[in-house]
Scaffold this active site. Sequence first.
Site, PDB file in Angstrom:
ATOM      1  N   ARG A   1       0.823  -1.224   0.000  1.00  0.00           N
ATOM      2  CA  ARG A   1       0.000   0.000   0.000  1.00  0.00           C
ATOM      3  C   ARG A   1       0.853   1.269   0.000  1.00  0.00           C
ATOM      4  O   ARG A   1       0.314   2.374  -0.114  1.00  0.00           O
ATOM      5  CB  ARG A   1      -0.946  -0.007   1.212  1.00  0.00           C
ATOM      6  CG  ARG A   1      -0.206   0.056   2.530  1.00  0.00           C
ATOM      7  CD  ARG A   1      -1.083  -0.163   3.751  1.00  0.00           C
ATOM      8  NE  ARG A   1      -0.273   0.047   4.953  1.00  0.00           N
ATOM      9  CZ  ARG A   1      -0.679   0.704   6.015  1.00  0.00           C
ATOM     10  NH1 ARG A   1      -1.884   1.229   6.059  1.00  0.00           N
ATOM     11  NH2 ARG A   1       0.123   0.863   7.055  1.00  0.00           N
TER      12      ARG A   1
ATOM     13  N   HIS B   1      -8.377  -4.001   2.978  1.00  0.00           N
ATOM     14  CA  HIS B   1      -8.726  -3.236   4.191  1.00  0.00           C
ATOM     15  C   HIS B   1      -9.875  -2.260   3.881  1.00  0.00           C
ATOM     16  O   HIS B   1      -9.718  -1.038   3.931  1.00  0.00           O
ATOM     17  CB  HIS B   1      -7.489  -2.486   4.675  1.00  0.00           C
ATOM     18  CG  HIS B   1      -7.550  -2.021   6.098  1.00  0.00           C
ATOM     19  ND1 HIS B   1      -8.631  -1.367   6.618  1.00  0.00           N
ATOM     20  CD2 HIS B   1      -6.642  -2.112   7.102  1.00  0.00           C
ATOM     21  CE1 HIS B   1      -8.385  -1.068   7.895  1.00  0.00           C
ATOM     22  NE2 HIS B   1      -7.183  -1.517   8.201  1.00  0.00           N
TER      23      HIS B   1
ATOM     24  N   GLU C   1     -13.146  -6.408   6.295  1.00  0.00           N
ATOM     25  CA  GLU C   1     -11.986  -6.681   5.453  1.00  0.00           C
ATOM     26  C   GLU C   1     -11.823  -8.172   5.153  1.00  0.00           C
ATOM     27  O   GLU C   1     -11.446  -8.937   6.039  1.00  0.00           O
ATOM     28  CB  GLU C   1     -10.720  -6.178   6.166  1.00  0.00           C
ATOM     29  CG  GLU C   1     -10.877  -4.780   6.760  1.00  0.00           C
ATOM     30  CD  GLU C   1      -9.777  -4.438   7.756  1.00  0.00           C
ATOM     31  OE1 GLU C   1      -8.647  -4.939   7.603  1.00  0.00           O
ATOM     32  OE2 GLU C   1     -10.043  -3.666   8.694  1.00  0.00           O
TER      33      GLU C   1
END
Length: 310
Positions: A89, A165, A268
């Site tokens: 990420r 997420h 998630e």
Amino acid sequence: MSGEKPPVEICKGVNGLDKVVLREVRGSSAEMYLYGGHVTSWRNDHGEELLFLSTKAIFKPPKAIRGGIPICFPQFGSHGNLDQHGFARNRFWSIDANPPPFPTVSTNKAFTDLIFKPSEEDLKIWPHSYEFRLRITLGPGGDLMLTSRIRNIDTKPFSFTFAYHTYLSVSDISEVRIEGLETLDYLDNLKAKERFTEQGDAITFEAEVDKIYLGTPTKIAIIDHEKKRTFVLRKDGLPDAVVWNPWEKAKSIADLGDDEYKHMLCVEPAAVEKAITLKPGEEWKGRLELSAVPSSYRSGQLDPQRVLQG
């Protein structure tokens, strides 16, 4: 037709970062940044935003973007020796011009393929070679689909944990319930990952929650009573489901507004309890599909038969 926007457009987003915009004919849209391979927006055909993005989100590498759908890889949370949630990420992804064919042929035009490969620096942190391909698709009905394919191109096996997420936008966290996780075991991150069994007939929120539900069904419903909207989350290859809302702890999160916890809920799809192991040449696939439908009520409650079995 003149004036009609293309189904896929690459343009500049916040702070000049490259983003891809997907548009469906009826008006729904999605946006993702090449930084993080990160979906930051998903709107229905009325233009309503369905994902939560913090008003304090920092679009400035190396900080991860707060909200949307961050990719947690090769580590979820603190389940390992890497930084929180791994590093996918926090890296720049590329457009994948020649992705291997998908087994299912789709007529959808609104999709994009991204690819992430480790740099020399990444290999120092986590010494494994792989190709991570991510396809993001906006379906004809406005459904959002993320398909991750991770291939081991190394000479030795490796293991990883993973999560999408997902931050959902909700009207008021105290008016939200989750159905599909009743009676399941979970690890409570607020109690040193101790294992418990869920007792409620549906999950509601009145304080901080940070739980990893285990052996979860492929379909989970998140019901927003105030908006009369139900999110239906479908998943494949991801046995666990993390449920998180920081509640008052939001005050200590720099890139989250003090009261923004009221308008967000993370559900998630994940593989956390049992790491995924790939031998050389093997590929793993993990899929998330999100849809938003009007809630159907029976005596003030959702008809779970329609959503969870329909």
